[in-house]
Scaffold this motif. Structure first.
Motif, PDB file in Angstrom:
ATOM      1  N   LEU A   1       0.810  -1.215   0.000  1.00 23.97           N
ATOM      2  CA  LEU A   1       0.000   0.000   0.000  1.00 23.97           C
ATOM      3  C   LEU A   1       0.844   1.267   0.000  1.00 23.97           C
ATOM      4  N   GLU A   2       1.889   1.306   0.826  1.00 21.86           N
ATOM      5  CA  GLU A   2       2.603   2.553   1.060  1.00 21.86           C
ATOM      6  C   GLU A   2       3.905   2.709   0.274  1.00 21.86           C
ATOM      7  N   HIS A   3       4.507   1.615  -0.158  1.00 22.35           N
ATOM      8  CA  HIS A   3       5.850   1.715  -0.729  1.00 22.35           C
ATOM      9  C   HIS A   3       5.978   1.169  -2.148  1.00 22.35           C
ATOM     10  N   ASP A   4       4.932   0.551  -2.691  1.00 24.75           N
ATOM     11  CA  ASP A   4       5.034  -0.024  -4.026  1.00 24.75           C
ATOM     12  C   ASP A   4       4.561   0.989  -5.060  1.00 24.75           C
ATOM     13  N   ASP A   5       5.502   1.739  -5.633  1.00 32.18           N
ATOM     14  CA  ASP A   5       5.135   2.774  -6.593  1.00 32.18           C
ATOM     15  C   ASP A   5       4.577   2.185  -7.870  1.00 32.18           C
ATOM     16  N   HIS A   6       4.925   0.937  -8.171  1.00 32.44           N
ATOM     17  CA  HIS A   6       4.404   0.299  -9.381  1.00 32.44           C
ATOM     18  C   HIS A   6       2.903   0.038  -9.251  1.00 32.44           C
ATOM     19  N   LEU A   7       2.482  -0.549  -8.135  1.00 31.69           N
ATOM     20  CA  LEU A   7       1.047  -0.769  -7.931  1.00 31.69           C
ATOM     21  C   LEU A   7       0.297   0.555  -7.893  1.00 31.69           C
ATOM     22  N   ALA A   8       0.908   1.571  -7.291  1.00 33.91           N
ATOM     23  CA  ALA A   8       0.260   2.884  -7.242  1.00 33.91           C
ATOM     24  C   ALA A   8       0.088   3.455  -8.641  1.00 33.91           C
ATOM     25  N   ALA A   9       1.122   3.331  -9.462  1.00 29.83           N
ATOM     26  CA  ALA A   9       1.047   3.868 -10.818  1.00 29.83           C
ATOM     27  C   ALA A   9      -0.002   3.155 -11.641  1.00 29.83           C
ATOM     28  N   ARG A  10      -0.215   1.879 -11.373  1.00 34.16           N
ATOM     29  CA  ARG A  10      -1.214   1.105 -12.130  1.00 34.16           C
ATOM     30  C   ARG A  10      -2.600   1.175 -11.499  1.00 34.16           C
ATOM     31  N   GLY A  11      -2.735   1.903 -10.392  1.00 29.49           N
ATOM     32  CA  GLY A  11      -4.039   2.078  -9.773  1.00 29.49           C
ATOM     33  C   GLY A  11      -4.635   0.791  -9.250  1.00 29.49           C
ATOM     34  N   HIS A  12      -3.790  -0.036  -8.635  1.00 30.58           N
ATOM     35  CA  HIS A  12      -4.276  -1.346  -8.203  1.00 30.58           C
ATOM     36  C   HIS A  12      -5.353  -1.239  -7.131  1.00 30.58           C
ATOM     37  N   PHE A  13      -5.148  -0.423  -6.124  1.00 33.83           N
ATOM     38  CA  PHE A  13      -6.123  -0.334  -5.036  1.00 33.83           C
ATOM     39  C   PHE A  13      -7.312   0.535  -5.456  1.00 33.83           C
ATOM     40  N   GLU A  14      -8.483   0.143  -4.986  1.00 32.45           N
ATOM     41  CA  GLU A  14      -9.722   0.819  -5.389  1.00 32.45           C
ATOM     42  C   GLU A  14     -10.364   1.502  -4.185  1.00 32.45           C
ATOM     43  N   ARG A  15     -10.719   2.771  -4.366  1.00 28.20           N
ATOM     44  CA  ARG A  15     -11.470   3.500  -3.343  1.00 28.20           C
ATOM     45  C   ARG A  15     -12.957   3.354  -3.636  1.00 28.20           C
ATOM     46  N   ILE A  16     -13.705   2.935  -2.628  1.00 27.37           N
ATOM     47  CA  ILE A  16     -15.115   2.600  -2.814  1.00 27.37           C
ATOM     48  C   ILE A  16     -15.963   3.379  -1.815  1.00 27.37           C
ATOM     49  N   PHE A  17     -17.053   3.938  -2.277  1.00 29.52           N
ATOM     50  CA  PHE A  17     -17.986   4.624  -1.379  1.00 29.52           C
ATOM     51  C   PHE A  17     -18.601   3.617  -0.408  1.00 29.52           C
ATOM     52  N   HIS A  18     -18.586   3.956   0.889  1.00 27.63           N
ATOM     53  CA  HIS A  18     -19.136   3.100   1.932  1.00 27.63           C
ATOM     54  C   HIS A  18     -20.286   3.831   2.608  1.00 27.63           C
ATOM     55  N   HIS A  19     -21.431   3.158   2.754  1.00 26.79           N
ATOM     56  CA  HIS A  19     -22.635   3.809   3.273  1.00 26.79           C
ATOM     57  C   HIS A  19     -22.501   4.260   4.720  1.00 26.79           C
ATOM     58  N   ASP A  20     -21.595   3.637   5.490  1.00 20.78           N
ATOM     59  CA  ASP A  20     -21.394   4.036   6.881  1.00 20.78           C
ATOM     60  C   ASP A  20     -20.097   4.798   7.101  1.00 20.78           C
ATOM     61  N   LEU A  21     -19.063   4.445   6.371  1.00 25.06           N
ATOM     62  CA  LEU A  21     -17.730   5.003   6.616  1.00 25.06           C
ATOM     63  C   LEU A  21     -17.344   6.115   5.659  1.00 25.06           C
ATOM     64  N   GLY A  22     -18.150   6.333   4.642  1.00 23.63           N
ATOM     65  CA  GLY A  22     -17.837   7.370   3.670  1.00 23.63           C
ATOM     66  C   GLY A  22     -17.001   6.858   2.523  1.00 23.63           C
ATOM     67  N   GLU A  23     -15.875   6.197   2.830  1.00 23.07           N
ATOM     68  CA  GLU A  23     -15.014   5.629   1.802  1.00 23.07           C
ATOM     69  C   GLU A  23     -14.117   4.581   2.427  1.00 23.07           C
ATOM     70  N   VAL A  24     -13.855   3.504   1.690  1.00 24.88           N
ATOM     71  CA  VAL A  24     -12.911   2.482   2.123  1.00 24.88           C
ATOM     72  C   VAL A  24     -11.985   2.159   0.965  1.00 24.88           C
ATOM     73  N   LEU A  25     -10.873   1.526   1.317  1.00 25.43           N
ATOM     74  CA  LEU A  25      -9.889   1.117   0.326  1.00 25.43           C
ATOM     75  C   LEU A  25      -9.892  -0.402   0.261  1.00 25.43           C
ATOM     76  N   ALA A  26      -9.822  -0.939  -0.963  1.00 22.40           N
ATOM     77  CA  ALA A  26      -9.860  -2.393  -1.140  1.00 22.40           C
ATOM     78  C   ALA A  26      -8.849  -2.807  -2.196  1.00 22.40           C
ATOM     79  N   ASN A  27      -8.406  -4.068  -2.111  1.00 21.92           N
ATOM     80  CA  ASN A  27      -7.582  -4.620  -3.173  1.00 21.92           C
ATOM     81  C   ASN A  27      -8.353  -4.611  -4.476  1.00 21.92           C
ATOM     82  N   GLY A  28      -7.664  -4.323  -5.565  1.00 24.45           N
ATOM     83  CA  GLY A  28      -8.325  -4.201  -6.848  1.00 24.45           C
ATOM     84  C   GLY A  28      -8.743  -5.537  -7.436  1.00 24.45           C
TER      85      GLY A  28
END
Length: 848
Positions: free
Chosen positions: A760-787
């Motif tokens: 999550l924090e140190h892999d610039d390759h996964l970050a550049a490819r947008g691997h992790f997905e931000r998803i709207f959460h009905h209670d939390l506002g937003e969560v992060l999930a594996n792509g």
């Protein structure tokens, strides 16, 4: 429009849903399993090889006393049913033959890193050029890091990809180096994902007339497969999962326990299962403490007492044989399974009853291998699938291409298909999501079933999940870490997001006649049903395939279960870790001094889900061509054994038990995971760091470069012992990431072992490819999930939301799809037929 090899009434020439689909495979080891699955499902897979045959024909182990291109047992397992042509892609004539073949195909499978240099560099073989030449073509590339991003050109291996994707850090024991699972599982899971993605893209292309590049990154597939230990858990509890031996951090009790003659694997994930186990322990040992109410409830209640409970369990298991523990435990509805050897898997009466192992013609003999992990109602399993020698089919395929070229364009099947595609594309405008327009009814819990729906929802399908307050999905039984009230929060579980995001939720009491009728009516307006109830339960409820198909003949239904729907053990209960043990994965993996090596991510669950997704989309593809509905029986046990095909290939022929190899490989000159200089973890504490390295066999140039780096002379084939100590010493004094970069600069496959925090924090390759997905959460506002790692570049998916309550969509779904008025729905709610949560679910209810 008929597909080639398919009759007008939807029948198949060879009994497979993908009959009439032509796939061209120009791939090495990374693409073999993808092509195997496509061939197993009935597609015509034509493998393009270099003259004399590709290097993968030398994969170990070899058949004793056999030389030549048919000696490799892994190659034979992975290539049954494929045709072989020899085209020299370094020459124009060979390229022209290959291009003509690809223009006739529905999809091309490429592993660019393993193609001959001249072919890999040929502009004409790049995905964009192939699709430009044939707009409806799907081009799937399978590479270690993906087609773009800062590390796209880096070298990987099955071990390196497992290290970079986060799998190795959470597999094995904390006292050992990180370790991988036997059987090249990074390549296997990526191959299953690539097969599913390829068929999804072909399905969309048949609708819209537009092909696309499917960009499969093996590292990203591994990162998604390991998501139980992924970013959602990290964000929830702030802890970085570690190697944990045979037990599971989220399940108490769990792990491998000693019996009189071996190990039994136990996993307790439901309160009712704990009560059954506690009663059994008391009956055998007289232990009354185990019956104390303080141990009752979800696993989180028992976490502080894990070591004590392990002693209680051992009091029981040490008095029994493995067979006695297995049969008695399952009789008490407790998930207990043997930690199997290869010989025990091969001799398993349940697999024999289901006819799982099949004979494959290889040259002048027949070899026994694992079969396909699915059973199709409308088609027999493909068993008589020869393994072709290099170029066996060259002359025949060239003749076929010439004949196809001679057919007038107006009547050519290919030309008509392309015309149909072009018309569809013109009418459609911008391509919708790949599975837009499909509706899925999900009757499943846990992961192996729900992850299928999760992928389909990401691809644009409408997925409706049916559950109830009495029998909620197990992922809803979640008490947030640090909560001092002990109250379950059914929408906050990170695993609920990972497996159920993007769906709509209806709550029906299926024990009620009207609840079952509403479920049948929903199935009648759906394209797919996905279920993983215990075998026989839905049939007893009147919701089996025959009943549902009577009202919807075009229905595709997937039943995913531990053992399959038939066979003597079909009613046994399991979780993913049980299947790891039973299938041989745990017993055949890891280091020689460990009898059981387990992952922390329940690998058979995501593995089965990827195979189930592939089977469902294949059946839908056939249906789109007029083939009607389908019933799919998927065994998670058989899926895992099939994934071990490379390991079991030898024992199936010789009866000899394979040695546990740890991180080594018979196909590498040097391979291992080595300790590096310590680093600092997320919590600021010192932590061990490791680097995985593979030097391929016969790669003299890489060996020479590595020898030069280490200033070691004479490290040639056969003298690995000269170089390895120097390598270990060099790495022990180096930062893992910098050592990885230095080795990659020399063209050597190397990868620092990553934790989820690193991903999550140190892999610039996964970050550049947008691997992790931000998803709207009905209670939390937003969560992060594996792509979702399907790599669909032409029809990329998205997840609309997560965090929905049980029954949140009752009125919307039942009103819009079944025409029920709000007043009628409220009436059904008052009767308990339709349910809406007014309190959190009861954790003490048993499985249905």
């Amino acid at each position: 429009m008929e597909r080639a090899g398919q009759s007008s009434d939807g029948g198949r020439a060879d009994g497979g849903p993908l009959a009439g689909r032509r796939i061209v495979e120009i791939a090495g080891e990374r693409g073999l399993y993808c092509g195997k699955l496509l061939a197993d499902m009935g597609a015509e897979v034509i493998r393009v090889e270099t003259p004399g045959g590709d290097a993968v024909r030398d994969l170990r182990p070899h058949r004793a006393g056999v030389s030549g291109p048919l000696r490799s047992l892994p190659f034979a397992f992975l290539n049954g049913g494929k045709r072989s042509v020899e085209f020299d892609l370094a020459r124009d004539a060979g390229l022209e033959h290959a291009e003509a073949l690809m223009r006739s195909a529905d999809a091309v499978i490429l592993s660019p890193q393993e193609m001959p240099a001249a072919a890999a560099d040929a502009a004409r073989l790049r995905p964009s050029a192939l699709i430009e030449a044939s707009p409806g073509l799907v081009v799937t590339t399978i590479s270690d890091f993906g087609a773009d991003g800062p590390r796209a050109g880096w070298r990987g291996s099955d071990l390196v990809d497992a290290a970079r994707g986060g799998a190795m850090h959470v597999t094995g024991f904390p006292d050992d180096p990180p370790v991988t699972i036997a059987g090249s599982q990074a390549f296997v899971s990526a191959g299953a994902c690539a097969a599913a993605a390829s068929v999804i893209a072909m399905y969309a292309a048949a609708r819209d007339g537009r092909g696309q590049h499917v960009d499969i990154s093996i590292v990203e597939v591994v990162a998604s497969v390991t998501h139980i230990c992924g970013v959602g858990k990290l964000m929830s509890d702030g802890l970085v999962p570690q190697r944990f031996g045979t037990g599971l951090f989220a399940s108490v009790p769990s792990g491998a326990y000693p019996c009189r003659d071996g190990l039994i694997y136990l996993m307790v994930n439901r309160p009712a299962h704990w009560k059954a186990l506690a009663r059994w322990i008391h009956e055998v040992s007289g232990n009354r403490e185990v019956l104390e109410p303080m141990f009752e409830g979800p696993s989180s209640v028992r976490q502080p007492y894990r070591e004590l409970i392990d002693l209680f369990v051992t009091e029981l298991t040490s008095t029994l044989t493995v067979e006695e523990a297995y049969r008695e435990g399952q009789g008490r509805h407790i998930a207990m399974t043997p930690v199997s050897t290869a010989g025990q898997v091969i001799a398993d009466p349940h697999l024999k009853d289901r006819g799982f192992f099949v004979d494959t013609p290889v040259g002048d003999t027949r070899l026994r291998f694992p079969g396909s992990p699915w059973r199709l109602r409308s088609a027999p399993r493909r068993e008589d699938r020869r393994v072709a020698a290099p170029g066996d089919d060259t002359a025949a395929v060239v003749r076929e291409l010439k004949a196809e070229a001679a057919v007038p364009a107006a009547s050519s099947g290919t030309a008509a298909r392309e015309t149909s595609r072009a018309t569809a594309a013109s009418a459609a405008g911008d391509s919708p999501a790949a599975l837009a327009g499909l509706r899925v009814l999900e009757l499943s819990a846990g992961m192996a079933g729900p992850w299928v729906g999760r992928f389909m929802a990401w691809c644009g399908a409408e997925v409706i999940k049916v559950e109830s307050t009495g029998y909620p999905d197990v992922t809803r039984l979640f008490i947030p870490p640090g909560a001092d009230d002990g109250v379950i929060r059914s929408t906050l579980s990170p695993w609920f997001t990972d497996w159920n995001a993007g769906k709509r939720f209806v709550a029906l009491d299926l024990t009620h006649r009207e609840g079952r009728e509403l479920c049948r009516r929903l199935a009648a307006v759906c394209d797919v049903v996905v279920e993983n109830y215990s075998p026989g339960v839905l049939t007893k409820l009147g919701l089996g395939y025959d009943e549902l198909a009577a009202g919807n003949p075009d229905l595709v239904m997937l039943s995913s279960s531990g053992f399959g729907q038939t066979g003597p053990d079909s009613r046994y209960i399991t979780w993913g870790p049980n299947i790891e043990a039973l299938s041989g994965m745990s017993g055949l993996s890891g280091f020689s001094h460990r009898e059981c090596t387990s992952t922390q991510y329940a690998y058979p669950d995501p593995l089965s889900a990827l195979h189930g997704l592939f089977a469902v989309i294949s059946a839908l593809d056939r249906r789109a061509g007029g083939g009607g509905g389908e019933y799919i029986d998927l065994s998670q046990y058989e899926t895992s054994v099939a994934a071990l095909g490379r390991v079991l290939a030898g024992p199936l022929q010789t009866g000899e038990e394979p040695a546990r190899a740890g991180n080594d490989s018979p196909d590498a000159w040097l391979q291992g995971c080595y300790r590096c200089a310590d680093g600092v973890g997320r919590d600021g504490l010192v932590e061990q760091r490791w680097c995985a390295i593979t030097v391929e066999r016969d790669d003299a140039a890489a060996i020479a470069r590595l020898s030069g780096l280490l200033q070691v002379e004479g490290a040639v084939d056969g003298e690995r012992a000269t170089l390895e100590p120097a390598l270990a010493d060099w790495l022990r004094r180096r930062d893992a990431s910098s050592a990885m970069r230095d080795l990659q600069a020399l063209g050597i496959a190397a990868g620092a072992v990553q934790t989820v925090h690193d991903l999550l924090e140190h892999d610039d390759h996964l970050a550049a490819r947008g691997h992790f997905e931000r998803i709207f959460h009905h209670d939390l506002g937003e969560v992060l999930a594996n792509g979702i790692p399907l790599g669909l570049t032409g029809t990329p998916g998205r997840t609309p939301d997560t965090g929905r309550e049980i029954g949140q969509d009752n009125h919307d779904v039942l009103g819009s799809l079944l025409g029920l008025s709000d007043a009628r729905i409220r009436e059904l709610e008052s009767e308990g037929v339709v349910q809406r949560v007014t309190r959190e679910p009861d954790p003490n209810r048993a499985d249905p």
